[in-house]
Scaffold this motif. Sequence first.
Motif, PDB file in Angstrom:
ATOM      1  N   GLY A  70       4.569 -11.964   5.744  1.00 11.41           N
ATOM      2  CA  GLY A  70       4.713 -10.736   5.727  1.00 11.41           C
ATOM      3  C   GLY A  70       3.711 -10.620   7.240  1.00 11.41           C
ATOM      4  O   GLY A  70       3.055  -8.852   7.841  1.00 11.41           O
ATOM      5  N   LEU A  71       3.111 -11.602   7.608  1.00 16.02           N
ATOM      6  CA  LEU A  71       2.638 -11.604   9.348  1.00 16.02           C
ATOM      7  C   LEU A  71       2.719 -10.570  10.060  1.00 16.02           C
ATOM      8  O   LEU A  71       2.106  -9.769  10.527  1.00 16.02           O
ATOM      9  CB  LEU A  71       2.358 -12.508   9.698  1.00 16.02           C
ATOM     10  CG  LEU A  71       0.815 -12.592  10.679  1.00 16.02           C
ATOM     11  CD1 LEU A  71      -0.627 -12.398  10.407  1.00 16.02           C
ATOM     12  CD2 LEU A  71       0.913 -14.877  10.545  1.00 16.02           C
ATOM     13  N   ASP A  72       3.842 -10.652  10.701  1.00 12.17           N
ATOM     14  CA  ASP A  72       4.320  -9.824  11.231  1.00 12.17           C
ATOM     15  C   ASP A  72       4.283  -8.402  11.533  1.00 12.17           C
ATOM     16  O   ASP A  72       4.063  -7.811  12.435  1.00 12.17           O
ATOM     17  CB  ASP A  72       5.531 -10.466  12.273  1.00 12.17           C
ATOM     18  CG  ASP A  72       5.877 -11.519  12.857  1.00 12.17           C
ATOM     19  OD1 ASP A  72       4.579 -12.500  13.015  1.00 12.17           O
ATOM     20  OD2 ASP A  72       7.053 -11.854  13.427  1.00 12.17           O
ATOM     21  N   ASP A  73       5.308  -7.986  10.334  1.00  9.60           N
ATOM     22  CA  ASP A  73       5.180  -6.379  10.159  1.00  9.60           C
ATOM     23  C   ASP A  73       3.597  -6.502   9.753  1.00  9.60           C
ATOM     24  O   ASP A  73       3.304  -4.985   9.804  1.00  9.60           O
ATOM     25  CB  ASP A  73       6.197  -6.457   8.308  1.00  9.60           C
ATOM     26  CG  ASP A  73       7.159  -6.734   9.140  1.00  9.60           C
ATOM     27  OD1 ASP A  73       7.114  -6.203   9.802  1.00  9.60           O
ATOM     28  OD2 ASP A  73       7.823  -6.703   7.887  1.00  9.60           O
ATOM     29  N   PHE A  74       2.792  -7.258   9.232  1.00 10.65           N
ATOM     30  CA  PHE A  74       1.507  -6.030   9.206  1.00 10.65           C
ATOM     31  C   PHE A  74       0.531  -5.905  10.630  1.00 10.65           C
ATOM     32  O   PHE A  74       0.099  -5.281  10.416  1.00 10.65           O
ATOM     33  CB  PHE A  74       0.706  -7.262   7.667  1.00 10.65           C
ATOM     34  CG  PHE A  74      -0.546  -6.480   7.685  1.00 10.65           C
ATOM     35  CD1 PHE A  74      -0.566  -5.685   7.346  1.00 10.65           C
ATOM     36  CD2 PHE A  74      -1.692  -7.274   8.050  1.00 10.65           C
ATOM     37  CE1 PHE A  74      -2.235  -5.279   6.168  1.00 10.65           C
ATOM     38  CE2 PHE A  74      -3.181  -7.523   7.765  1.00 10.65           C
ATOM     39  CZ  PHE A  74      -3.308  -6.734   6.339  1.00 10.65           C
ATOM     40  N   ILE A  75       0.545  -7.070  11.476  1.00 14.23           N
ATOM     41  CA  ILE A  75       0.204  -7.045  13.222  1.00 14.23           C
ATOM     42  C   ILE A  75       0.327  -6.247  13.344  1.00 14.23           C
ATOM     43  O   ILE A  75      -0.128  -5.132  13.603  1.00 14.23           O
ATOM     44  CB  ILE A  75       0.669  -7.989  12.968  1.00 14.23           C
ATOM     45  CG1 ILE A  75      -0.237  -9.452  12.778  1.00 14.23           C
ATOM     46  CG2 ILE A  75       0.167  -7.579  14.350  1.00 14.23           C
ATOM     47  CD1 ILE A  75      -2.225  -9.073  13.096  1.00 14.23           C
ATOM     48  N   GLU A  76       2.047  -6.236  12.912  1.00 11.03           N
ATOM     49  CA  GLU A  76       2.739  -4.562  13.438  1.00 11.03           C
ATOM     50  C   GLU A  76       2.311  -3.107  13.330  1.00 11.03           C
ATOM     51  O   GLU A  76       2.250  -2.270  13.960  1.00 11.03           O
ATOM     52  CB  GLU A  76       4.540  -4.276  13.599  1.00 11.03           C
ATOM     53  CG  GLU A  76       5.342  -3.343  13.637  1.00 11.03           C
ATOM     54  CD  GLU A  76       7.033  -3.380  13.485  1.00 11.03           C
ATOM     55  OE1 GLU A  76       6.944  -2.561  13.893  1.00 11.03           O
ATOM     56  OE2 GLU A  76       7.110  -4.386  13.229  1.00 11.03           O
TER      57      GLU A  76
END
Length: 354
Positions: free
Chosen positions: A335-341
Amino acid sequence: MTSLRPLTRRGRVPRALLPVGALLLALPLAACGSESDSEDKAGGGTSPAAEAFEPVTIEHAFGSTEIEEQPERVATWGWGSGDAALALGVTPVAMPKYSYGADENGRMPWQTEAIEELGGEEPALLSETAEAPIEEIAAAQPDLILANYSGITEGDYEKLSKIAPTVAYPEEPWATPWREVITTVGEALGKADEADQLLEDIDAQVAAAAEEHPEFAGKTIAAVAIDPSAFYVYRGADPRVEFLEDLGFELAPSVDELDTADETFYYMISTEEADKLTSDVLVSYSPNEDAAAEVDKSAAAKAMQQFQDDTVARVVGESLVSSVSPPTALSLTWGLDDFIEALVPAVEKADAQG
């Protein structure tokens, strides 16, 4: 079991009985149980891994647990321990079933991906109950039970220990640092070196994300779950907050100043006090867009400067919320990319505020 656990010290509360905010709080060898494993065990054969296993003693809240032989049938209870086992190449014989954020199999999507990649028999899924389902765990015939991020009581521990060596949480229920969940599972499975390497790989990805977003550094942050009936604030010791700090954020002083010390990893404040929870950025977790919209219209939101300044990072969607609430060996990078977004727009607004 949910990922943002609305828990009492007794354990999880079934999701169907909880309001949205509580649901957000409740919110972790070879493939175990295979026919060849059973034949080897029955025939007295030992694998090279078993022969190389060194007995370990793991200290925890209810004493210590000795693991004298290579575990071959691992059951997990709670959050994160099953993910850590899977990430280390071990498929549990039994692990919790989920509904919040889960797929049609009753598993989190990153778990299904890992299980399919490992192959072999799929784990039995344990019922979503407020307390550990002792009989179901016993039926899986485990030789090790991992509950090192859970809410088991001492009574639960005693019952589970009669089934197999059981590893509980180190100090408080539902408060084990996510990294320690991984290292403890690695130690219990005789895979300490692999666990260390796994953490290095995860940390490298988180560090890369932090480096790509230097604007995160030094920003004060508060993490919350809000519903019409309650306002939950995550403490600094909660793994969700620790993850945000890994990305460069700092815990807002107001989080400690308002702490009511009524639970282990979160506390509740009244709507009237919401405006006192000040921070550069507010992270608000919601299961879906409708719930997020309700939060935006709530009395608490209307009182808070972060909502007025649009410095709220809205983390929306059951699977995404679960992946970082708290993170696990598998979910963090999933989920890292979506969380950063979700974080970036709020930080940009905070920068614009000067």
